[in-house]
Design an enzyme around this catalytic site. Structure first.
Site, PDB file in Angstrom:
ATOM      1  N   ARG A 227       0.470   2.563 -11.765  1.00 50.44           N
ATOM      2  CA  ARG A 227       1.268   1.854 -10.763  1.00 50.44           C
ATOM      3  C   ARG A 227       2.702   2.370 -10.854  1.00 50.44           C
ATOM      4  NH1 ARG A 227      -3.116   0.862  -9.939  1.00 50.44           N
ATOM      5  NH2 ARG A 227      -4.219  -1.109  -9.863  1.00 50.44           N
TER       6      ARG A 227
ATOM      7  N   HIS B  64       0.835  -1.205   0.000  1.00 51.06           N
ATOM      8  CA  HIS B  64       0.000   0.000   0.000  1.00 51.06           C
ATOM      9  C   HIS B  64       0.861   1.244   0.000  1.00 51.06           C
ATOM     10  CE1 HIS B  64      -4.115  -1.287   0.411  1.00 51.06           C
ATOM     11  NE2 HIS B  64      -3.735  -2.264   1.215  1.00 51.06           N
TER      12      HIS B  64
ATOM     13  N   CYS C  92       0.668   1.866  -5.782  1.00 55.37           N
ATOM     14  CA  CYS C  92      -0.244   2.626  -6.635  1.00 55.37           C
ATOM     15  C   CYS C  92       0.279   4.029  -6.906  1.00 55.37           C
ATOM     16  CB  CYS C  92      -1.647   2.665  -6.044  1.00 55.37           C
ATOM     17  SG  CYS C  92      -1.776   3.588  -4.528  1.00 55.37           S
TER      18      CYS C  92
END
Lengths: 53, 235
Positions: free
Chosen positions: B212, B134, B203
């Site tokens: 990405r 993340h 991301c």
């Protein structure tokens, strides 16, 4: 809506206030424990991989 | 029903919806981080306990112990889906930055640490060891991902060996469907031959999901845990 709930809570003002707090906490708990974890993956922050499509 | 009741009910609903939205923002920005930090600490503790057990078992002199020189090292256990198997250290992201690496990249798994793409190479093996994390929410593990530069070191340990990878290609921006970036020899990385590579993905933009960010590296050195921490982690 809240007036309706208040009128239907039993007891005197103090008990009503206490029950209201309990109801609010229960609502927050349900939101944090069940509703938000369900809703959060619908946001874009979870897409960190390259193979999900 | 009087107008008054209607107006009051609508107002109360609006206030309620507003409160829920504020709570949701708090949940996403703050609470997922608290939960993720606890979960990641828990995963690392779990790994350390397991490694301590393994070390104790090896020390007690079962077959294939460290004391038998020349013997092939015991075949390491297969990675189990959703379970941690390594800890990653990236000095560039902070001297104390360390995160567990779990097998698989499911949403549930990525809440507890970084996720190793199932089907890519194992740690230190030939091929491409690919890991996703993340950038925001759930502990923000890869928040400073764009600060990674060629030459930065990414250190991993599976409890037996320290693997030091060196980043070769700075953050590369691509589209989510570009699965070639985790190929054994990723085409865009500039590598032409087979090797022991590392790919990290997160991301881009920070709060979005349209793209990405990728970095690639190669295995620079390995050393057994008995030899102490690799140089990259010493201060």
């Amino acid at each position: 809506m809240y007036g309706f709930i208040w009128r239907h809570l039993p007891g005197n003002v103090w008990i009503k206030a206490l029950l209201s707090v309990v109801l609010v906490l229960a609502a927050v708990y349900v939101l944090f424990q069940y509703v938000f974890p369900w809703a959060e993956p619908l946001l874009p922050f979870n897409d960190v991989t390259v193979d999900d499509q | 029903m009087s107008v008054r009741v209607v107006v009051r009910t609508v107002s109360e609903l609006c206030v309620t919806v507003g409160t829920v939205i504020v709570l949701f923002v708090l949940y996403v920005l703050f609470w997922t981080g608290v939960k993720a930090d606890t979960a990641m600490d828990d995963q690392i503790a779990q790994l350390e306990r397991q490694w301590a057990r393994d070390a104790a078992a090896a020390g007690s002199g079962g077959p294939g112990t460290a004391e038998s020189p020349g013997a092939a090292p015991a075949k390491p256990a297969a990675y189990r889906d959703g379970k941690p198997f390594a800890v990653m250290y990236v000095p560039r992201l902070g001297f104390t930055w360390n995160k567990p690496v779990l097998e698989g990249t499911r949403t549930k798994t990525l809440k507890k640490g970084l996720g190793h793409y199932a089907g890519t190479a194992r740690l230190g093996e030939r091929g491409n060891f690919a890991v996703a994390g993340h950038r925001r929410t759930h502990g923000d593990p890869f928040k400073d991902f764009p600060r990674l530069r060629p030459g930065d070191r990414v250190v991993l340990t599976d409890g037996r060996t320290w693997f030091t990878y060196r980043i070769d290609t700075g953050p590369y921006r691509t589209v989510p469907s570009d699965t070639a970036v985790i190929d054994p020899v990723p085409e865009k990385s500039g590598y032409t031959r087979e090797g022991r590579y590392l790919t990290l993905t997160t991301c881009e933009p920070e709060w979005g999901h349209s793209h990405r960010l990728i970095v690639w590296g190669h295995l620079d050195e390995t050393q057994p845990v008995e030899a102490g921490k690799p140089e990259a982690l010493r201060r």
